[in-house]
Design a protein around this motif. Structure first.
Motif, PDB file in Angstrom:
ATOM      1  N   VAL A 140       0.833  -1.207   0.000  1.00 55.77           N
ATOM      2  CA  VAL A 140       0.000   0.000   0.000  1.00 55.77           C
ATOM      3  C   VAL A 140       0.870   1.261   0.000  1.00 55.77           C
ATOM      4  CG1 VAL A 140      -1.659   1.362   1.343  1.00 55.77           C
ATOM      5  CG2 VAL A 140      -2.055  -1.079   0.975  1.00 55.77           C
ATOM      6  N   ASP A 141       1.898   1.298   0.841  1.00 54.83           N
ATOM      7  CA  ASP A 141       2.769   2.482   0.888  1.00 54.83           C
ATOM      8  C   ASP A 141       3.470   2.722  -0.445  1.00 54.83           C
ATOM      9  OD1 ASP A 141       2.089   3.144   3.461  1.00 54.83           O
ATOM     10  OD2 ASP A 141       3.835   2.174   4.365  1.00 54.83           O
ATOM     11  N   TYR A 142       3.890   1.663  -1.117  1.00 54.94           N
ATOM     12  CA  TYR A 142       4.531   1.785  -2.429  1.00 54.94           C
ATOM     13  C   TYR A 142       3.614   2.545  -3.391  1.00 54.94           C
ATOM     14  CZ  TYR A 142       6.501   0.391  -6.947  1.00 54.94           C
ATOM     15  OH  TYR A 142       7.020   0.397  -8.220  1.00 54.94           O
ATOM     16  N   TRP A 143       2.345   2.144  -3.427  1.00 59.65           N
ATOM     17  CA  TRP A 143       1.397   2.767  -4.362  1.00 59.65           C
ATOM     18  C   TRP A 143       1.014   4.176  -3.922  1.00 59.65           C
ATOM     19  CZ3 TRP A 143       1.668   0.883  -8.872  1.00 59.65           C
ATOM     20  CH2 TRP A 143       1.944  -0.479  -9.055  1.00 59.65           C
ATOM     21  N   LEU A 144       0.914   4.415  -2.612  1.00 60.16           N
ATOM     22  CA  LEU A 144       0.637   5.767  -2.131  1.00 60.16           C
ATOM     23  C   LEU A 144       1.722   6.732  -2.595  1.00 60.16           C
ATOM     24  CD1 LEU A 144      -0.580   5.037   1.513  1.00 60.16           C
ATOM     25  CD2 LEU A 144      -1.957   6.024  -0.347  1.00 60.16           C
ATOM     26  N   LYS A 145       2.969   6.307  -2.547  1.00 58.80           N
ATOM     27  CA  LYS A 145       4.092   7.146  -2.988  1.00 58.80           C
ATOM     28  C   LYS A 145       4.044   7.421  -4.491  1.00 58.80           C
ATOM     29  CE  LYS A 145       7.154   5.624   0.658  1.00 58.80           C
ATOM     30  NZ  LYS A 145       8.266   4.735   1.015  1.00 58.80           N
ATOM     31  N   ARG A 146       3.317   6.633  -5.230  1.00 62.83           N
ATOM     32  CA  ARG A 146       3.197   6.805  -6.679  1.00 62.83           C
ATOM     33  C   ARG A 146       1.884   7.472  -7.078  1.00 62.83           C
ATOM     34  NH1 ARG A 146       6.682   3.931  -4.929  1.00 62.83           N
ATOM     35  NH2 ARG A 146       8.624   3.517  -6.002  1.00 62.83           N
ATOM     36  N   GLY A 147       1.202   8.064  -6.111  1.00 64.70           N
ATOM     37  CA  GLY A 147       0.023   8.864  -6.401  1.00 64.70           C
ATOM     38  C   GLY A 147      -1.305   8.136  -6.333  1.00 64.70           C
TER      39      GLY A 147
END
Length: 180
Positions: A140-147
């Motif tokens: 989830v954090d990976y995708w949050l960092k990508r917008g």
């Protein structure tokens, strides 16, 4: 100030082919828990439906290091995990990332980023201005960092029921795709 050094691999991004599926399954098994692994039939189904939106990343030795399975999608819910699709929506309104995986030893080297840039270019060329995906708990954090942001406004019980098959802490996420 010292920055983090990241070893970038020399990569070749190319369309996924039927003969790649055994290696795709190997990468999947290297990355995911056994309870959410999808079989060869699943990947072949998505490849048959949308061969122009599935890619592999090879290193300079020709070894498959990662893959991206995506396709045009429509609606407020993601497809069911592992279900065979008979067809894709004729009026797609989003680019759905079903799976982006990189071998553990290749993570942090720009492989996923290269695959995702290729996918976003595909989406823009087809006029798809929104991306969506189901993020498994640890990513989830990976995708949050990508917008990407969790999808809001959906009846919680309906969405939770759909996501349950993806595992605990799975989130349906989306983002606007840049026009560049």
């Amino acid at each position: 100030m010292l920055g983090r050094r990241v070893a970038v691999m020399t990569l070749q991004i190319e369309l996924m082919r039927l003969h790649d599926l055994d290696q795709v399954l190997d990468v999947q098994a290297d990355v995911y828990d056994t309870d959410i692994l999808e079989d060869r039939h699943f990947y072949q189904n998505r490849l048959d439906l949308s061969p122009e939106s599935c890619w592999v990343a090879r290193d300079r030795d020709g070894q498959l290091q990662g893959y991206l399975v995506s396709y045009p999608w429509a609606g407020l819910l993601p497809p069911s995990l592992g279900d065979t699709l008979e067809e894709l929506p004729s009026l797609a309104d989003q680019w759905f990332i079903h799976d982006c995986a990189v071998r553990r030893h290749g993570q942090g080297r720009g492989i996923a980023g290269a695959l995702l840039r290729t996918g976003r270019q595909y989406a823009r060329q087809r006029g798809l201005r929104r991306g969506s995906l189901v993020s498994l708990g640890p990513s989830v954090d990976y995708w949050l960092k990508r917008g990407y942001q969790p999808v809001q406004g959906m009846e919680p019980a309906v969405l939770e029921n759909k996501l349950r098959q993806y595992g605990q802490q799975a989130r349906f996420m989306h983002c606007l795709l840049p026009l560049d």
